[in-house]
Motif scaffolding. Structure first.
Motif, PDB file in Angstrom:
ATOM      1  N   PRO A 104       0.824  -1.213   0.000  1.00 31.05           N
ATOM      2  CA  PRO A 104       0.000   0.000   0.000  1.00 31.05           C
ATOM      3  C   PRO A 104       0.856   1.260   0.000  1.00 31.05           C
ATOM      4  N   GLU A 163      -8.847   7.726   3.371  1.00 26.13           N
ATOM      5  CA  GLU A 163      -9.844   6.981   2.606  1.00 26.13           C
ATOM      6  C   GLU A 163      -9.141   6.037   1.635  1.00 26.13           C
ATOM      7  N   VAL A 164      -9.836   4.982   1.237  1.00 27.33           N
ATOM      8  CA  VAL A 164      -9.241   3.948   0.385  1.00 27.33           C
ATOM      9  C   VAL A 164      -8.838   4.503  -0.974  1.00 27.33           C
ATOM     10  N   VAL A 177      -5.116   5.307  -1.649  1.00 27.87           N
ATOM     11  CA  VAL A 177      -4.111   4.252  -1.534  1.00 27.87           C
ATOM     12  C   VAL A 177      -3.940   3.505  -2.859  1.00 27.87           C
ATOM     13  N   GLY A 212      -6.240   0.882  -5.387  1.00 30.06           N
ATOM     14  CA  GLY A 212      -6.645   0.130  -4.198  1.00 30.06           C
ATOM     15  C   GLY A 212      -8.135  -0.069  -4.111  1.00 30.06           C
ATOM     16  N   THR A 213      -8.882   0.570  -5.014  1.00 29.71           N
ATOM     17  CA  THR A 213     -10.339   0.427  -5.035  1.00 29.71           C
ATOM     18  C   THR A 213     -10.785  -0.132  -6.378  1.00 29.71           C
TER      19      THR A 213
END
Length: 276
Positions: A55, A101-102, A105, A122-123
């Motif tokens: 990440p 928040e995702v 990342v 990451g999403t």
């Protein structure tokens, strides 16, 4: 002043135990305990390019507000979002910021046998950050290719520049209307091409462990000059002639990855003119 004698009972032949100085050991053991106690998901700055993995939080120190490189999975688009949009009076320093928040990342994976990396969202379905020959940056491909490879360049101040397959750099560009977007056609590294990166401490530790294993593996390589010369020498009536030069040069060559070349040079110097 008379020396005070110890009252401890001693026997003939007992070995005297010397007290060890633990000043440096205490410091190293303390720092080691701190590292072990650290939360593995703590966000830290990488110290070298090989530590960039897992990440990843990418930030650009834009003015007046720093921005993070986000991916909007709903619109399938890269967004440069201000970190101060919900600012308060106690806003932390830039290097203390962490993702909230995702969408902020990215997941970094290293390309085997190469210094390059891939950056995946990451999403959503996991799209790769890519750049074409025109410098257009996007993240809509699910497969990896040359245009999805980036070479992270760690700069002296700790910031990172990303070089693409066309040997140009990722940058933040201002377009019409004052909005910002990513471009990949900068030929030099300036302010717009410099980013702060944060990774999780467990992946930084993983990189250190891999380095130690590689170094330990190279130390296990045995320098057997006699056997090597016996195999490769076609002269000397079957005798294994070994150089009388200092073997420290061989150890240095082993660390630098040129052991075979050094052994060849030493064998060449052993030959007399009538056999050449």
């Amino acid at each position: 002043m008379e020396k005070v004698r110890s009252t401890q009972l001693k026997f003939k032949g007992d070995k005297i135990k010397k007290k060890r100085k633990r000043e440096h050991n205490d410091e190293s053991s303390t720092s080691k305990r701190v590292d072990e106690d650290e939360d593995p998901e703590t966000w830290v700055l990488p110290e070298n390019a090989t530590e960039i993995r897992g990440p990843t939080f990418i930030v650009h120190p834009s003015d007046p507000s720093p921005i993070s490189v986000n991916f909007d999975s709903t619109r399938n688009k890269i967004i440069l979002s201000s970190l101060d949009k919900d600012s308060t009076s106690d806003t932390p320093p830039l290097l203390d910021r962490t993702p909230t928040e995702v969408a902020q990342v990215w997941v970094t994976t290293r390309v085997a046998g190469s210094a390059t990396i891939n950056l995946r969202t990451g999403t959503g379905e996991g799209k790769f950050l890519s750049c074409d020959k025109h410098g257009i940056v996007s993240a809509f491909r699910e497969a990896r290719g040359p245009e999805e490879e980036w070479t992270p360049v760690l700069l002296p101040d700790g910031m990172v520049a990303f070089m693409n397959v066309y040997e140009n750099y990722l940058s933040v560009d201002e377009v019409a209307g004052g909005s910002l977007q990513l471009r990949g056609d900068s030929e030099e590294v300036g302010f717009r091409e410099r980013f702060w990166l944060k990774i999780q401490s467990k992946y930084k530790k993983e990189a250190h462990e891999e380095k130690k294993k590689r170094e330990a593996g190279s130390e296990l390589t045995v320098i057997d000059e006699t056997s090597t010369n016996h195999i490769h020498q076609a002269w000397g009536a079957g005798r294994s002639v070994v150089s009388k030069q200092d073997k420290r040069e061989l150890k240095r060559a082993r660390k630098e990855g040129r052991l075979a070349e050094a052994l060849l040079d030493r064998r060449a110097k052993l030959k007399s003119d009538r056999f050449c």
